[in-house]
Design an enzyme around this catalytic site. Structure first.
Site, PDB file in Angstrom:
ATOM      1  N   ASP A 171       0.817  -1.225   0.000  1.00 52.22           N
ATOM      2  CA  ASP A 171       0.000   0.000   0.000  1.00 52.22           C
ATOM      3  C   ASP A 171       0.847   1.270   0.000  1.00 52.22           C
ATOM      4  O   ASP A 171       0.305   2.373  -0.043  1.00 52.22           O
ATOM      5  CB  ASP A 171      -0.920   0.004   1.231  1.00 52.22           C
ATOM      6  CG  ASP A 171      -1.971  -1.091   1.142  1.00 52.22           C
ATOM      7  OD1 ASP A 171      -2.326  -1.485   0.016  1.00 52.22           O
ATOM      8  OD2 ASP A 171      -2.431  -1.567   2.197  1.00 52.22           O
ATOM      9  N   ARG A 218      -5.236   6.654  -0.857  1.00 40.81           N
ATOM     10  CA  ARG A 218      -3.768   6.745  -0.783  1.00 40.81           C
ATOM     11  C   ARG A 218      -3.198   7.628  -1.900  1.00 40.81           C
ATOM     12  O   ARG A 218      -2.152   8.238  -1.743  1.00 40.81           O
ATOM     13  CB  ARG A 218      -3.138   5.352  -0.781  1.00 40.81           C
ATOM     14  CG  ARG A 218      -3.593   4.531   0.434  1.00 40.81           C
ATOM     15  CD  ARG A 218      -2.683   3.390   0.787  1.00 40.81           C
ATOM     16  NE  ARG A 218      -3.391   2.419   1.625  1.00 40.81           N
ATOM     17  CZ  ARG A 218      -3.570   2.533   2.950  1.00 40.81           C
ATOM     18  NH1 ARG A 218      -3.079   3.573   3.595  1.00 40.81           N
ATOM     19  NH2 ARG A 218      -4.238   1.612   3.621  1.00 40.81           N
TER      20      ARG A 218
END
Ligand code: S3P
Length: 446
Positions: free
Chosen positions: A329, A403
């Site tokens: 991530d 993100r």
């Protein structure tokens, strides 16, 4: 807790900021928070949770647990109590399970439903509806679950009729994915016999750790370059408290911000140091980051530390594909760090980035272009040409991806001109306090 309204776009601009200073504890780990609710559901009796991430993704899992028969109560900020019906005793949900943006919540809950004789419909927002679910449905079908309905290509909305008596299987995960592994193990909890998952590369191990914490018999042995996980089904799960450490994937944003905003010096507290989650910090150290690990200790069964991060001159590195599972991530924010590094950074083997909340490889490349950073995609590798301070000044499309939004806002704190992201609503899925927390450290948003 109210769930946020994602129907309105909330653009935001990040401007070149003065040195970041201060201390800050990131919110609870998202992976552990989802699992805390699900283990509470599967355990009879009372599960107490401390430090839960109260982001939309996790709250959606909490809602699904309610629909599957648990009493889920918020006692205080981050403190929750779950009273589950327990393994094998879930009632069929009366409502569709709407996970909105939450890939992990939906996939892990598919595992739970797949191993119980209940029928449930899973759905989500436009981002979740694009994400591949066959990787979860395939093993669940082997265990006896039936897919009654699905959108084209195994996409949500999906209706699953779980197996009342799931078959224990041996499953070789086709990709290094904690979500696949966890879905199979959660279904296997209700199987008579031993469910085995073999992963070619080790992925985050929170499900295994929590299975043991709740009293299940689980063995993990190295196999090849990866691991073999064996779970004895139908255990008597025992209620146990869950203390959630701070999320290293959320910490990644203030860490990189402190490295690239000149003269910064911040302490990020209580960050989980699980080696299967620490690929970013290891990579930043290789790049020359000044990160000191203070007060290493254990919290909630995990090693944590306070990280003192000081602005640093970074250098480009070559990031091997084998590191991807431990920082899957973190590539968007690593790409931002790499933009400020001297020389090129090559990140190898990023195929999985194409199936995250957005096609993250494409979204990162577009964000770098908006910031005036030279880069290239070669096969599944991303190459970022660092050097002079990025120009900034661009507008970044976030594609419903939290993100991407946070990464390019961080870029704007240190680029020559501000960076704007077209929508920040999704930040609430994983880091609802991102803006005020960063502002307290000195970040300038407009
Ligand atoms: C997660 C696993 C990872 C990660 C996700 C959280 C988990 O996904 O990207 O944000 O909690 O199991 P994959 O397992 O698909 O790589």
């Amino acid at each position: 807790m109210s769930l946020f309204d994602a129907s309105e776009r909330v653009p935001l601009r990040a401007a070149p900021s003065p040195a970041l200073r201060g201390r800050f504890r990131p919110p609870g780990d998202k992976s552990i928070s989802h699992r805390a609710f699900l283990f509470g559901l599967l355990t009879r009796g009372e599960t107490r949770i401390e430090g839960l991430l109260e982001g939309d993704d996790v709250l959606r899992t909490g809602r699904a647990c309610k629909a599957l028969g648990a009493a889920v109560e918020r006692l205080a900020p981050g403190r929750w109590r779950v009273r589950g019906p327990g393994l094998g005793a879930l009632p069929p949900p009366r409502e569709k399970l709407d996970f909105r943006n939450a890939g992990t919540g939906s996939r892990l809950t598919m595992g739970v439903v797949g191993g119980h004789g209940v029928t449930a419909t899973f759905d989500g927002d436009a981002s979740l509806r694009k994400r591949p679910m066959n990787r979860i449905l395939d093993p669940l079908k082997l265990m006896g679950a039936v897919v009654l309905d699905e959108a084209e290509g195994g996409r949500c909305p999906i209706t699953i009729k779980g197996a009342r008596d799931p078959a224990p299987i041996l499953y070789r995960a086709p990709v290094a994915s904690a979500q696949i592994k966890s879905a199979v193990l959660l279904a296997g909890l209700n199987a008579r016999g031993v469910t085995t998952v073999i992963e070619a590369e080790a992925s985050r191990d929170h499900t295994e750790t929590m299975l043991a914490h709740f009293g299940a018999e689980v063995t993990v042995t190295p196999e090849g370059g990866g691991r073999r996980i064996e779970l004895v089904g139908r255990p008597e799960l025992k209620a146990a408290p869950v203390v959630v450490p701070a999320d290293p994937s959320a910490a990644a944003f203030p860490i990189v911000a402190a490295l690239i905003v000149p003269d910064s010096d911040v302490v990020i507290e209580g960050v989980m140091m699980n080696p299967l989650r620490s690929g970013l910090v290891g990579t930043l150290l290789e790049m020359g980051a000044d990160i000191a690990f203070l007060d290493r200790r254990r919290e909630g069964g995990e090693e944590v530390a306070d990280l003192r991060v000081r602005a640093s001159g970074l250098i480009g590195v070559d990031v091997p594909a084998s590191r991807a599972p431990s920082m899957i991530d973190e590539y968007p924010i690593l790409a931002v760090a790499a933009s400020f590094a001297a020389g090129a950074t090559r990140m190898r083997g990023l195929t999985e980035l194409r199936v995250k909340e957005s096609d993250r490889l494409a979204a990162v490349a577009a964000g770098l272009a908006a910031g005036g950073v030279a880069h290239a995609i070669e096969g599944d590798d991303l190459i970022v040409e660092g050097g002079a301070r990025p120009l900034g000044g661009g507008l970044v499309a976030t594609h419903m991806d939290h993100r991407i939004a946070m990464s390019f806002l961080v870029m704007g704190l240190a680029s020559r001109a501000p960076m704007t992201v077209d929508d920040t609503a999704m930040i609430a899925t994983s880091f609802p306090t991102f803006r005020p927390a960063m502002e307290r450290l000195g970040a300038r948003f407009e």
